[in-house]
Design a protein around this motif. Structure first.
Motif, mmCIF file in Angstrom:
data_model
loop_
_atom_site.group_PDB
_atom_site.id
_atom_site.type_symbol
_atom_site.label_atom_id
_atom_site.label_comp_id
_atom_site.label_asym_id
_atom_site.label_seq_id
_atom_site.Cartn_x
_atom_site.Cartn_y
_atom_site.Cartn_z
ATOM 1 N N ASP A 144 0.830 -1.207 0.000
ATOM 2 C CA ASP A 144 0.000 0.000 0.000
ATOM 3 C C ASP A 144 0.864 1.257 0.000
ATOM 4 O OD1 ASP A 144 -2.306 -1.514 0.026
ATOM 5 O OD2 ASP A 144 -2.638 -1.304 2.190
ATOM 6 N N LYS A 145 1.941 1.238 0.772
ATOM 7 C CA LYS A 145 2.838 2.392 0.850
ATOM 8 C C LYS A 145 3.531 2.634 -0.487
ATOM 9 C CE LYS A 145 3.742 2.155 5.791
ATOM 10 N NZ LYS A 145 4.759 1.971 6.835
ATOM 11 N N VAL A 146 4.033 1.555 -1.103
ATOM 12 C CA VAL A 146 4.701 1.690 -2.410
ATOM 13 C C VAL A 146 3.710 2.228 -3.442
ATOM 14 C CG1 VAL A 146 5.725 0.383 -4.325
ATOM 15 C CG2 VAL A 146 6.474 -0.053 -1.984
ATOM 16 N N TRP A 147 2.494 1.683 -3.444
ATOM 17 C CA TRP A 147 1.475 2.141 -4.394
ATOM 18 C C TRP A 147 1.153 3.619 -4.182
ATOM 19 C CZ3 TRP A 147 -0.151 1.106 -8.910
ATOM 20 C CH2 TRP A 147 -1.343 1.660 -9.378
ATOM 21 N N SER A 148 1.061 4.035 -2.924
ATOM 22 C CA SER A 148 0.764 5.431 -2.601
ATOM 23 C C SER A 148 1.871 6.362 -3.110
ATOM 24 C CB SER A 148 0.605 5.573 -1.085
ATOM 25 O OG SER A 148 0.423 6.912 -0.725
ATOM 26 N N ILE A 149 3.114 5.968 -2.925
ATOM 27 C CA ILE A 149 4.261 6.759 -3.399
ATOM 28 C C ILE A 149 4.230 6.876 -4.918
ATOM 29 C CG2 ILE A 149 6.788 6.776 -3.619
ATOM 30 C CD1 ILE A 149 6.789 5.325 -0.818
ATOM 31 N N LEU A 150 4.036 5.741 -5.593
ATOM 32 C CA LEU A 150 4.029 5.744 -7.063
ATOM 33 C C LEU A 150 2.841 6.516 -7.623
ATOM 34 C CD1 LEU A 150 5.143 2.069 -7.799
ATOM 35 C CD2 LEU A 150 6.529 4.164 -7.908
ATOM 36 N N GLU A 151 1.693 6.384 -6.983
ATOM 37 C CA GLU A 151 0.498 7.094 -7.451
ATOM 38 C C GLU A 151 0.664 8.612 -7.324
ATOM 39 O OE1 GLU A 151 -4.271 6.480 -7.030
ATOM 40 O OE2 GLU A 151 -3.083 6.349 -5.198
ATOM 41 N N ALA A 152 1.175 9.070 -6.179
ATOM 42 C CA ALA A 152 1.399 10.507 -5.981
ATOM 43 C C ALA A 152 2.438 11.035 -6.964
ATOM 44 C CB ALA A 152 1.828 10.777 -4.541
ATOM 45 N N THR A 153 3.499 10.258 -7.167
ATOM 46 C CA THR A 153 4.552 10.667 -8.109
ATOM 47 C C THR A 153 4.013 10.750 -9.524
ATOM 48 O OG1 THR A 153 6.245 9.647 -6.705
ATOM 49 C CG2 THR A 153 6.854 10.102 -8.980
ATOM 50 N N PHE A 154 3.257 9.744 -9.935
ATOM 51 C CA PHE A 154 2.683 9.742 -11.285
ATOM 52 C C PHE A 154 1.725 10.919 -11.478
ATOM 53 C CE2 PHE A 154 -0.759 8.563 -14.191
ATOM 54 C CZ PHE A 154 -0.031 8.409 -15.368
ATOM 55 N N THR A 155 0.869 11.155 -10.497
ATOM 56 C CA THR A 155 -0.105 12.248 -10.595
ATOM 57 C C THR A 155 0.598 13.593 -10.740
ATOM 58 O OG1 THR A 155 -1.733 11.013 -9.313
ATOM 59 C CG2 THR A 155 -2.049 13.397 -9.451
ATOM 60 N N HIS A 156 1.590 13.843 -9.896
ATOM 61 C CA HIS A 156 2.318 15.112 -9.931
ATOM 62 C C HIS A 156 3.027 15.270 -11.278
ATOM 63 C CE1 HIS A 156 4.624 18.190 -7.325
ATOM 64 N NE2 HIS A 156 4.771 18.513 -8.592
ATOM 65 N N SER A 157 3.742 14.227 -11.686
ATOM 66 C CA SER A 157 4.504 14.267 -12.930
ATOM 67 C C SER A 157 3.597 14.469 -14.139
ATOM 68 C CB SER A 157 5.289 12.957 -13.057
ATOM 69 O OG SER A 157 6.011 12.935 -14.245
ATOM 70 N N LYS A 158 2.525 13.698 -14.205
ATOM 71 C CA LYS A 158 1.578 13.790 -15.331
ATOM 72 C C LYS A 158 0.931 15.171 -15.388
ATOM 73 C CE LYS A 158 -2.400 12.277 -14.624
ATOM 74 N NZ LYS A 158 -3.780 12.504 -14.509
ATOM 75 N N ASN A 159 0.468 15.657 -14.236
ATOM 76 C CA ASN A 159 -0.227 16.945 -14.223
ATOM 77 C C ASN A 159 0.695 18.094 -14.589
ATOM 78 O OD1 ASN A 159 -2.452 15.507 -13.537
ATOM 79 N ND2 ASN A 159 -2.748 16.438 -11.542
ATOM 80 N N LEU A 160 1.911 18.070 -14.082
ATOM 81 C CA LEU A 160 2.849 19.139 -14.418
ATOM 82 C C LEU A 160 3.210 19.089 -15.901
ATOM 83 C CD1 LEU A 160 4.130 21.487 -13.008
ATOM 84 C CD2 LEU A 160 6.052 20.032 -12.398
ATOM 85 N N ALA A 161 3.422 17.877 -16.421
ATOM 86 C CA ALA A 161 3.741 17.729 -17.849
ATOM 87 C C ALA A 161 2.583 18.221 -18.722
ATOM 88 C CB ALA A 161 4.059 16.269 -18.166
#
Length: 198
Positions: free
Chosen positions: A53-70
């Protein structure tokens, strides 16, 4: 092949399109660089749950931030480039309109990552607008250093809000402040006084 790619990269004809593509790339990279370490530290320090759950949370937040900024950079650069092309000149209004549209489309959808980014920017623009007001002569330049007064008001207001209107603060800020100011009033033995919080 490498020569033709270098020729395209050096061509003024393709420069606006290439700037948009590189902006998309830079948004994705920057979003990842900023969010991954933040999500990693905050998750390891404050989140409960399984390792998965922790790994998924880290990856999800990272993906969201990266995708939205891009996506935001892509929209912003595309719209400013289009407006400049249509009007045959650059205008300050182009930046505002393009960012307004991009902000609504990309950062207007509520999620924790967008909330943090928008709050981060809000604090920076309020500070910047105060400096701009002095720079343009709308308000007089302070005689002394205004930073201590700025800090005093920020901390005075946030602790008053936390103690008396807690529900108006962002949940992560509520958690941090509860840990700092309320949990420090609770202990039953030496173990949860020094080592564990509760």
């Amino acid at each position: 092949m490498a020569t033709s790619i270098e020729r395209i990269l050096g061509s003024e004809q393709y420069r606006p399109l290439l700037a948009i593509i590189k902006g998309l790339r830079n948004g994705a990279v920057y979003g990842t660089k900023v969010r991954f370490p933040h999500a990693l530290v905050m998750t390891l320090l404050f989140k409960d749950g399984s390792t998965q759950d922790k790994v998924w949370s880290i990856l999800e937040a990272t993906f969201t931030h990266s995708k939205n900024l891009a996506l935001f950079v892509l929209l912003y650069k595309s719209l400013t480039s289009l407006m400049e092309h249509v009007q045959s000149e650059k205008s300050q209004l182009h930046s505002f309109v393009a960012a307004f549209i991009g902000g609504y489309i990309v950062f207007g959808k509520y999620n924790k990552v967008n909330e943090q980014i928008n709050l981060y920017l809000l604090s920076r623009i309020i500070y910047g607008l105060a400096k701009l007001a002095v720079k343009r002569g709308y308000i007089p330049k302070p005689a002394g250093d205004p930073f201590p007064w700025f800090a005093a008001f920020v901390w005075g207001i946030v602790l008053w809000q936390f103690e008396y209107e807690k529900d108006t603060l962002q949940p992560s800020l509520q958690s941090s402040m509860t840990y700092l100011y309320h949990d420090s009033n609770v202990w039953t033995n030496l173990k949860n006084f020094i080592w564990h919080n509760r």
